[in-house]
Design a protein around this motif. Structure first.
Motif, PDB file in Angstrom:
ATOM      1  N   UNK A 224      -5.531 -20.047  -1.488  1.00 35.41           N
ATOM      2  CA  UNK A 224      -4.675 -21.103  -0.169  1.00 35.41           C
ATOM      3  C   UNK A 224      -5.262 -20.761   1.149  1.00 35.41           C
ATOM      4  N   UNK A 225      -6.198 -19.984   1.461  1.00 35.86           N
ATOM      5  CA  UNK A 225      -6.854 -19.134   2.581  1.00 35.86           C
ATOM      6  C   UNK A 225      -8.457 -20.100   2.821  1.00 35.86           C
ATOM      7  N   UNK A 226      -9.099 -20.793   1.407  1.00 35.47           N
ATOM      8  CA  UNK A 226      -9.798 -21.564   1.619  1.00 35.47           C
ATOM      9  C   UNK A 226      -9.970 -22.786   1.969  1.00 35.47           C
ATOM     10  N   UNK A 227      -8.611 -23.410   1.191  1.00 36.06           N
ATOM     11  CA  UNK A 227      -8.171 -24.611   1.264  1.00 36.06           C
ATOM     12  C   UNK A 227      -7.364 -24.966   2.091  1.00 36.06           C
ATOM     13  N   UNK A 228      -6.529 -24.545   3.309  1.00 35.74           N
ATOM     14  CA  UNK A 228      -5.720 -24.347   4.135  1.00 35.74           C
ATOM     15  C   UNK A 228      -6.131 -23.996   5.385  1.00 35.74           C
ATOM     16  N   UNK A 229      -6.059 -25.765   6.428  1.00 33.97           N
ATOM     17  CA  UNK A 229      -7.079 -25.301   7.776  1.00 33.97           C
ATOM     18  C   UNK A 229      -6.312 -24.447   8.834  1.00 33.97           C
ATOM     19  N   UNK A 230      -6.710 -23.954   9.418  1.00 29.83           N
ATOM     20  CA  UNK A 230      -5.756 -23.175  10.245  1.00 29.83           C
ATOM     21  C   UNK A 230      -4.936 -23.767  11.595  1.00 29.83           C
ATOM     22  N   UNK A 231      -3.637 -22.967  11.409  1.00 31.02           N
ATOM     23  CA  UNK A 231      -2.578 -23.660  12.440  1.00 31.02           C
ATOM     24  C   UNK A 231      -1.482 -24.777  11.795  1.00 31.02           C
ATOM     25  N   UNK A 232      -1.883 -25.025  10.102  1.00 27.54           N
ATOM     26  CA  UNK A 232      -1.501 -25.949   9.134  1.00 27.54           C
ATOM     27  C   UNK A 232       0.304 -25.623   9.938  1.00 27.54           C
ATOM     28  N   UNK A 233       1.562 -26.124   9.804  1.00 34.63           N
ATOM     29  CA  UNK A 233       2.165 -26.587  10.026  1.00 34.63           C
ATOM     30  C   UNK A 233       2.734 -27.547   9.808  1.00 34.63           C
ATOM     31  N   UNK A 234       3.554 -27.915   8.446  1.00 40.65           N
ATOM     32  CA  UNK A 234       5.112 -28.568   7.837  1.00 40.65           C
ATOM     33  C   UNK A 234       5.721 -29.031   7.964  1.00 40.65           C
ATOM     34  N   UNK A 235       6.595 -29.539   9.101  1.00 43.85           N
ATOM     35  CA  UNK A 235       8.239 -29.743   8.455  1.00 43.85           C
ATOM     36  C   UNK A 235       9.047 -31.099   7.585  1.00 43.85           C
ATOM     37  N   UNK A 236       9.433 -30.683   6.886  1.00 42.93           N
ATOM     38  CA  UNK A 236      10.700 -30.868   5.814  1.00 42.93           C
ATOM     39  C   UNK A 236      11.620 -30.974   6.896  1.00 42.93           C
ATOM     40  N   UNK A 237      12.483 -31.892   7.707  1.00 39.98           N
ATOM     41  CA  UNK A 237      13.529 -31.832   7.964  1.00 39.98           C
ATOM     42  C   UNK A 237      14.056 -30.426   8.814  1.00 39.98           C
ATOM     43  N   UNK A 238      14.508 -29.962   8.228  1.00 42.09           N
ATOM     44  CA  UNK A 238      14.456 -28.465   9.287  1.00 42.09           C
ATOM     45  C   UNK A 238      13.652 -27.385   8.280  1.00 42.09           C
ATOM     46  N   UNK A 239      13.367 -27.871   7.457  1.00 37.44           N
ATOM     47  CA  UNK A 239      12.542 -26.801   6.503  1.00 37.44           C
ATOM     48  C   UNK A 239      11.347 -27.135   7.051  1.00 37.44           C
ATOM     49  N   UNK A 240      10.274 -25.594   7.236  1.00 37.70           N
ATOM     50  CA  UNK A 240       9.172 -25.641   7.647  1.00 37.70           C
ATOM     51  C   UNK A 240       8.127 -24.500   7.153  1.00 37.70           C
ATOM     52  N   UNK A 241       7.078 -25.244   6.820  1.00 35.83           N
ATOM     53  CA  UNK A 241       6.395 -23.792   5.900  1.00 35.83           C
ATOM     54  C   UNK A 241       4.968 -24.143   6.913  1.00 35.83           C
ATOM     55  N   UNK A 242       5.110 -23.104   7.237  1.00 34.37           N
ATOM     56  CA  UNK A 242       3.986 -22.333   7.775  1.00 34.37           C
ATOM     57  C   UNK A 242       2.960 -21.681   7.043  1.00 34.37           C
ATOM     58  N   UNK A 243       1.802 -22.163   6.980  1.00 30.28           N
ATOM     59  CA  UNK A 243       0.705 -22.001   5.649  1.00 30.28           C
ATOM     60  C   UNK A 243       0.016 -21.090   6.882  1.00 30.28           C
ATOM     61  N   UNK A 244      -0.318 -20.534   8.424  1.00 34.80           N
ATOM     62  CA  UNK A 244      -0.752 -19.334   8.679  1.00 34.80           C
ATOM     63  C   UNK A 244      -0.131 -18.315   8.240  1.00 34.80           C
ATOM     64  N   UNK A 245       1.286 -17.852   8.507  1.00 34.23           N
ATOM     65  CA  UNK A 245       2.377 -16.651   7.940  1.00 34.23           C
ATOM     66  C   UNK A 245       2.761 -16.985   6.904  1.00 34.23           C
ATOM     67  N   UNK A 246       2.159 -17.936   5.799  1.00 35.99           N
ATOM     68  CA  UNK A 246       2.614 -17.766   4.824  1.00 35.99           C
ATOM     69  C   UNK A 246       4.388 -18.152   4.371  1.00 35.99           C
TER      70      UNK A 246
END
Ligand code: CA
Length: 234
Positions: free
Chosen positions: A128-150
């Motif tokens: 995941x570190x290889x293919x995910x850009x830094x600082x990437x966050x995806x929000x789906x309604x009240x749900x937030x996926x933080x790709x940096x903090x996993x």
């Protein structure tokens, strides 16, 4: 990339199986630790740091289910349960209480090693570190996926997801709207190719995730089932 050996905890009471496992883990380049009963296994799992836990079900002092439940209260270490072949219900139960996968006894060593490998590779974040850009966050309604903090949070509260659960949520979030079949998910998230996987592993894991992320798990708003096709993130 890193030369530190990955460390596996084997919780198993049958000495011949332990010998077979440890010999082969060693040959495959892993470090290992062994616990011969559930109590010792739980203590080690909690007090030490492992990359993966291989957990038998029938164990002295405390059974594998209990051990799995207790580990999951505090740790997200990947757990592969070893179940007896004929006990179909056991596999599903193990996944329900938080195991990431199971292998059936008597297991094929090549299948087991491949699964250990793929679980460790995924969970150590190397992919995941290889293919995910830094600082990437995806929000789906009240749900937030933080790709940096996993991590995944809902209404600002971090949800307690295992690494496997996080991998699935983040994978679906990253590919939002796209439908993935159970075979796709086994390949993409579990990293398995034709390893005799039970597709219900996906269903049970998704249902476990829904218990954690959905307001009403029976009427999911985030991870949606596309009937006959698979799953997607709304
Ligand atoms: Ca046993």
């Amino acid at each position: 990339m890193d030369n530190i050996k990955k460390r596996i905890l084997v919780i198993e009471d049958e000495k011949n199986i332990v010998s077979l496992l440890t010999y082969n883990l060693s040959r495959a380049g892993y470090d290992y630790d062994v616990a011969y009963d559930g109590e010792d296994g739980l203590n080690k799992a909690i007090s030490e740091q492992y990359d993966l836990i291989l957990l038998d079900i029938m164990l002295p002092k405390m059974d594998g289910y209990e051990v799995c439940r207790e580990i999951r209260k505090v740790k997200d270490t990947p757990i592969i349960m070893a179940t007896a072949k004929e006990e179909e219900a056991d596999k599903i139960y193990g996944l329900n209480i938080g195991a990431d996968d199971y292998v059936t006894k008597p297991f094929s060593l090549s299948v087991l090693l491949a699964r250990i490998n793929s679980n460790i590779r995924r969970f150590s974040g190397e992919l995941s570190q290889v293919c995910t850009p830094k600082g990437k966050v995806v929000s789906i309604g009240e749900l937030v996926v933080d790709f940096d903090k996993c991590c995944v949070s809902k209404n600002g509260v971090t949800l307690h997801l295992s690494k496997k659960e996080y991998e699935i949520v983040s994978f679906l979030a990253e590919n939002r709207g796209k439908v993935f079949s159970r075979e796709d998910l086994l390949t993409e998230v579990w990293g398995y190719d034709n390893l005799y996987c039970d597709k219900r592993t996906v269903d049970v894991t998704i249902s476990r995730i829904r218990q954690k992320i959905e307001n009403d798990p029976d009427d999911p708003k985030f991870i949606i089932t596309k009937s006959g096709m698979g799953y997607f993130m709304n």
